[in-house]
Enzyme design. Structure first.
Site, PDB file in Angstrom:
ATOM      1  N   TYR A 116       0.852  -1.190   0.000  1.00  0.00           N
ATOM      2  CA  TYR A 116       0.000   0.000   0.000  1.00  0.00           C
ATOM      3  C   TYR A 116       0.889   1.243   0.000  1.00  0.00           C
ATOM      4  CZ  TYR A 116      -4.635   1.931   0.050  1.00  0.00           C
ATOM      5  OH  TYR A 116      -5.799   2.566  -0.339  1.00  0.00           O
ATOM      6  N   TYR A 117       1.654   1.337  -1.082  1.00  0.00           N
ATOM      7  CA  TYR A 117       2.780   2.265  -1.128  1.00  0.00           C
ATOM      8  C   TYR A 117       2.389   3.732  -1.072  1.00  0.00           C
ATOM      9  CZ  TYR A 117       5.575  -1.815  -2.184  1.00  0.00           C
ATOM     10  OH  TYR A 117       6.189  -3.027  -2.115  1.00  0.00           O
ATOM     11  N   HIS A 118       3.258   4.468  -0.374  1.00  0.00           N
ATOM     12  CA  HIS A 118       3.206   5.933  -0.348  1.00  0.00           C
ATOM     13  C   HIS A 118       4.622   6.426  -0.630  1.00  0.00           C
ATOM     14  CE1 HIS A 118       4.982   5.392   3.607  1.00  0.00           C
ATOM     15  NE2 HIS A 118       3.904   4.754   4.044  1.00  0.00           N
TER      16      HIS A 118
ATOM     17  N   HIS B 115       7.675   4.756   1.166  1.00  0.00           N
ATOM     18  CA  HIS B 115       8.170   3.518   0.553  1.00  0.00           C
ATOM     19  C   HIS B 115       8.968   3.841  -0.721  1.00  0.00           C
ATOM     20  CE1 HIS B 115       4.385   1.869   2.558  1.00  0.00           C
ATOM     21  NE2 HIS B 115       5.319   1.102   3.075  1.00  0.00           N
TER      22      HIS B 115
ATOM     23  N   GLN C 155      13.051   5.528   9.398  1.00  0.00           N
ATOM     24  CA  GLN C 155      13.194   5.975  10.796  1.00  0.00           C
ATOM     25  C   GLN C 155      11.843   6.167  11.472  1.00  0.00           C
ATOM     26  OE1 GLN C 155      15.619   9.515  10.854  1.00  0.00           O
ATOM     27  NE2 GLN C 155      17.392   8.451  10.013  1.00  0.00           N
TER      28      GLN C 155
ATOM     29  N   GLN D 225      11.775  -0.449  15.401  1.00  0.00           N
ATOM     30  CA  GLN D 225      12.020  -1.566  14.478  1.00  0.00           C
ATOM     31  C   GLN D 225      13.458  -1.551  13.974  1.00  0.00           C
ATOM     32  OE1 GLN D 225       9.171  -3.010  11.368  1.00  0.00           O
ATOM     33  NE2 GLN D 225      10.369  -1.693  10.046  1.00  0.00           N
TER      34      GLN D 225
ATOM     35  N   LEU E 172       3.838   9.891   6.732  1.00  0.00           N
ATOM     36  CA  LEU E 172       3.080   9.038   5.812  1.00  0.00           C
ATOM     37  C   LEU E 172       3.010   7.626   6.373  1.00  0.00           C
ATOM     38  CD1 LEU E 172       4.459  10.091   2.307  1.00  0.00           C
ATOM     39  CD2 LEU E 172       2.318  10.742   3.389  1.00  0.00           C
TER      40      LEU E 172
ATOM     41  N   SER F  80       0.646   3.743   5.654  1.00  0.00           N
ATOM     42  CA  SER F  80      -0.436   3.046   4.947  1.00  0.00           C
ATOM     43  C   SER F  80      -1.713   3.119   5.768  1.00  0.00           C
ATOM     44  CB  SER F  80      -0.057   1.586   4.715  1.00  0.00           C
ATOM     45  OG  SER F  80       1.191   1.505   4.073  1.00  0.00           O
ATOM     46  N   ARG F  81      -1.570   3.273   7.084  1.00  0.00           N
ATOM     47  CA  ARG F  81      -2.743   3.283   7.960  1.00  0.00           C
ATOM     48  C   ARG F  81      -3.439   4.644   8.009  1.00  0.00           C
ATOM     49  NH1 ARG F  81       0.636  -0.583  11.228  1.00  0.00           N
ATOM     50  NH2 ARG F  81      -0.568  -2.513  11.371  1.00  0.00           N
TER      51      ARG F  81
END
Ligand code: AMP
Length: 282
Positions: free
Chosen positions: A32-34, A37, A148, A153, A184, A186-187
């Protein structure tokens, strides 16, 4: 662009590339690229001969009440975006291709996974480490590129790489943002318009803390309090999961700021759980 769904086939292709002397960059994603990504892909394209992008909504990093089923997906659009960025191998396995039915091996970094997002997502980072380790074993990349925005993670992956002597360079790129400063994600699509219109206050709160720290405020309690007050006023629908100030590498909570310090947060706005962070002191 070659599309792979089978780990063995991707592994064979990557081996052939390495044998030919090519360097490999890997960008692990859940799709669900933005633009965030896309920036990771563009960077990977520049630094290595071959660019591998994985798109896998990894079930083992979602808790029982999380949004695994609802996680936004658009394979056709994502494939076109990957193609546009000159991706050599686009790896989109199904869950069965990545996990045998009796999968039983896990990679964990509990010390770094216990706080921040790990508090409300207790199995999340175990799933992340395990799937990233599997991707590293399939691809054997020279470089692996993360964002970042997911600070915890990348800190955990770096520790895993160091502790297990993995031969891969971890790169974490700055967060790509909307014009108003919202990170940004995906959620972000889960938010209603009135929620979205206020969500940038997450970032503004963090910027306020950074300005206070730059002006000499060292007291973590005071910095947190100021941000929480701003959010209560300007983001009344926000439910704060956590707002913490930690040492950026060990992720240990700090009582005062006397060296490198990261402020990190997760805030629920409607159906979206939004995370962000800022270095108060580098
Ligand atoms: P995801 O698909 O959300 O798992 O993210 C895949 C990679 O993109 C992770 O390394 C994220 O940290 C990174 N990423 C996600 N959002 C952003 C952003 N706004 N800016 C930079 N990197 C991001």
């Amino acid at each position: 662009m070659q599309i792979f769904t089978n780990p063995q086939k991707l592994s064979a292709q990557c081996k052939a590339w390495r044998k030919a002397g090519d360097t490999l960059a890997l960008v692990p994603t859940m799709g669900y690229y933005h633009k965030g990504h896309e920036n990771l892909m563009a960077y990977g394209r520049k630094i290595a001969d071959r660019l591998v992008v994985s798109l896998f909504v990894n079930p083992t990093q979602f808790g029982p009440n999380e949004d695994l089923e609802a996680y936004p997906r658009d394979m056709a659009r994502d494939t076109a975006i990957a193609e546009r960025h000159g991706v050599d191998a686009f790896f989109c396995p199904g869950p069965d291709a990545m996990y045998e039915t009796n999968h039983a091996t896990w990679v964990e970094v509990p010390e770094l996974a216990k706080g921040l997002c790990g508090k409300s997502r207790p199995i999340h980072f175990r799933g992340v480490c395990t799937v990233v380790m599997k991707l590293f074993q399939i691809v054997h990349p020279d470089f692996a590129i993360f964002g970042q925005k997911d600070w915890q993670q990348q800190a955990i992956i770096r520790r895993m790489v160091r502790d297990l002597n993995l031969d891969v360079k971890i790169i974490a790129l700055p967060t790509t943002r909307e014009e108003d400063g919202l990170a940004l994600s995906s959620r972000n699509v889960y938010m209603l318009p009135e929620e979205r219109a206020r969500a940038h206050w997450i970032r503004l709160g963090l910027l306020q803390a950074r300005a206070m720290a730059a002006a000499g405020e060292k007291d973590v309690g005071k910095l947190r309090k100021a941000v929480l007050e701003t959010w209560t006023k300007e983001l009344p629908m926000g439910e704060v999961d956590y707002l913490a100030i930690v040492e950026p590498e060990s992720l240990e909570p700090l009582a005062s700021i006397n060296g490198p310090a990261l402020m990190a947060c997760a805030v629920r706005v409607g159906k979206s759980r939004l995370i962000d962070n800022i270095l108060l002191q580098e």
